[in-house]
Design an enzyme around this catalytic site. Structure first.
Site, PDB file in Angstrom:
ATOM      1  N   ASP A 185      53.493  -5.088  -3.867  1.00 39.30           N
ATOM      2  CA  ASP A 185      54.225  -6.162  -4.558  1.00 39.30           C
ATOM      3  C   ASP A 185      53.307  -7.324  -4.940  1.00 39.30           C
ATOM      4  O   ASP A 185      53.735  -8.469  -4.995  1.00 39.30           O
ATOM      5  CB  ASP A 185      55.393  -6.689  -3.699  1.00 39.30           C
ATOM      6  CG  ASP A 185      56.272  -5.583  -3.169  1.00 39.30           C
ATOM      7  OD1 ASP A 185      56.721  -4.759  -3.986  1.00 39.30           O
ATOM      8  OD2 ASP A 185      56.510  -5.522  -1.944  1.00 39.30           O
ATOM      9  N   HIS A 214      57.508  -1.312 -10.305  1.00 41.52           N
ATOM     10  CA  HIS A 214      56.921  -2.506 -10.876  1.00 41.52           C
ATOM     11  C   HIS A 214      57.586  -2.795 -12.210  1.00 41.52           C
ATOM     12  O   HIS A 214      58.157  -1.914 -12.843  1.00 41.52           O
ATOM     13  CB  HIS A 214      55.402  -2.382 -11.033  1.00 41.52           C
ATOM     14  CG  HIS A 214      54.962  -1.139 -11.732  1.00 41.52           C
ATOM     15  ND1 HIS A 214      54.566  -0.015 -11.058  1.00 41.52           N
ATOM     16  CD2 HIS A 214      54.862  -0.836 -13.044  1.00 41.52           C
ATOM     17  CE1 HIS A 214      54.243   0.924 -11.923  1.00 41.52           C
ATOM     18  NE2 HIS A 214      54.407   0.450 -13.132  1.00 41.52           N
TER      19      HIS A 214
END
Length: 429
Positions: free
Chosen positions: A13, A41
């Site tokens: 992340d 993502h």
């Protein structure tokens, strides 16, 4: 021209999606080399958001995109993600997307086993996404996986499924689950075969040919190096290798083809799920970072744990992944804080150490040793040059470089791809 590996330097992340998209415009080929559809993502292009979890980011820009042999592929999710992109106007064809014929498949039995284990009240909760990633890798290592190429050979598929189910049905009996019939799995596979087989190829040959022709190849990592099955916070890790070295093994292109390793690094630290997190903040600062940074998982929607920047773990990743430079992301989230802390070392049982220990007990006992830096009141959001940054923000970035032993090659100041300060182009030799 250097080929570039992008790897997350923390627990995932870190903002890889934007950086990969930024680099993919300069690349000719984009390769996924590990993981599955468990790490998502988001790309924002011309105001449109594209959420990907399995397909390489290059598809959105019409670049040749490759799913390597190191990836575990859920064929039904593959089809769904292809259709979703097509619905957003992206042309997805075998001309721009290839899947390694030797990639293992994720089946319904893997998802069920994953969920059953994670939902059990006994044992250790790892914090998986329950998408079958781990069990699929187990079958790969156990030499009983069904691979993409097996869909082309109906005559050998049945005995392979029988062998697979001999293992899984014994597990299911022990868990009190109903056994699965061979025909059920065969139907599951044949129902999707025609939709995935047009994309399969010997991707190691494709990549080797493109490399020899001078193509720029971008290797797109998923998750982060601290989730690596060997070098991460075991057992709170993923089921694949996430360090940069996996780019070669997971694609079939030899390691000498890799020219530059770019570590994507968030200006603070986050983690999803269980496991040690020395700099975690369970206070108003942690809430501030999570709210301002929109720290929720793309795939699961789970709230991310937040904390101060940990130079110890990033420095360790710089070494285990051979990182040449970092792309520092989300600097703007720190705007407005009066002071900012950086973890420079740990204290373990009264001793100062400069590394994250391997044992689970020691990882849980380490305490961060902080340096405190003044914050800045001005905004860094949207900055596109060093001159646009507040002086204290520049000092913060420079101090991170010193602590981790790697330079900042790129600096991201918003989710928009244009809001990027380029220091070193990773594709230049």
């Amino acid at each position: 021209m250097a080929n570039v590996v992008v790897v997350g330097s923390q627990w995932g992340d870190e903002g890889k999606g934007k950086i990969v998209d930024w680099l993919s415009e300069r690349a000719d080929v984009i390769v996924r080399y590990q993981g599955g559809h468990n790490a998502g993502h988001t790309l924002v292009i011309d105001g449109v958001s594209y959420k990907l979890s399995l397909l390489p980011s290059g598809l959105v820009r019409g670049k040749l995109s490759v799913i390597g042999n190191g990836v575990v592929v859920d064929p039904h999710h593959f089809v769904a993600e292809v259709e979703k992109l097509r619905g957003q106007g992206i042309d997805v064809t075998p001309d721009v997307l290839r899947v390694a014929e030797n990639a293992p498949l994720i089946l319904s039995i893997h998802r069920e086993l994953d969920a059953m284990r994670e939902g059990s009240n006994s044992g250790l909760k790892i914090g998986t996404t329950k998408r079958g990633i781990g069990p699929a890798y187990e079958d790969k290592v156990g030499r009983r996986a069904i691979r993409v190429i097996d869909l082309t050979e109906p005559e050998t598929l049945r005995p392979k499924v029988e062998r697979l189910l001999a293992h899984h049905n014994s597990l299911r009996r022990g868990m009190g689950l109903e056994e699965i019939a061979v025909e059920t799995i065969l139907t599951e596979l044949t129902s999707v075969a025609d939709q995935i087989l047009p994309y399969i190829d010997q991707v190691w040959r494709v990549l080797d040919e493109r490399r020899k022709a001078g193509a720029r190849i971008l290797f797109e990592g998923a998750q982060g190096a601290l989730l690596d099955n060997d070098h991460g916070t075991y057992p709170f890790v993923t089921s694949s290798n996430t360090v940069a070295g996996q780019a070669a093994a997971g694609s079939g292109l030899g390691p000498t083809a890799i020219g530059y390793v770019l570590g994507i690094t968030k200006a603070y630290t986050t983690r999803v799920g269980e496991g040690p997190f020395p700099t975690e903040l369970n206070d108003e600062i942690g809430e501030f970072l999570g709210t301002k940074g929109h720290e929720f998982g793309v795939v699961t929607g789970r709230k991310r744990r937040c904390g101060w920047f940990d130079a110890v773990i990033v420095r360790q990743t710089v070494r285990t992944s051979g990182i040449n430079g970092i792309a520092l992301t989300k600097l703007d989230v720190l705007d407005g804080l009066e002071e900012i802390k950086i973890c420079v070392a740990y204290k373990l049982d009264g001793k100062r150490i400069d590394y994250l220990p391997s044992s689970m007990g020691a990882q849980a006992r380490v305490k961060p040793i902080y340096e405190t830096l003044p914050g800045w009141s001005e905004t860094t959001a949207g900055a596109r040059s060093w001159n646009d940054l507040p002086a204290q923000a520049v000092k913060y970035v420079r101090h991170i470089e010193e602590l981790i032993g790697a330079p900042v090659a790129m600096l991201s100041t918003s989710p928009e791809r244009e809001d990027t300060i380029l220091v070193t182009d990773p594709f230049h030799d």
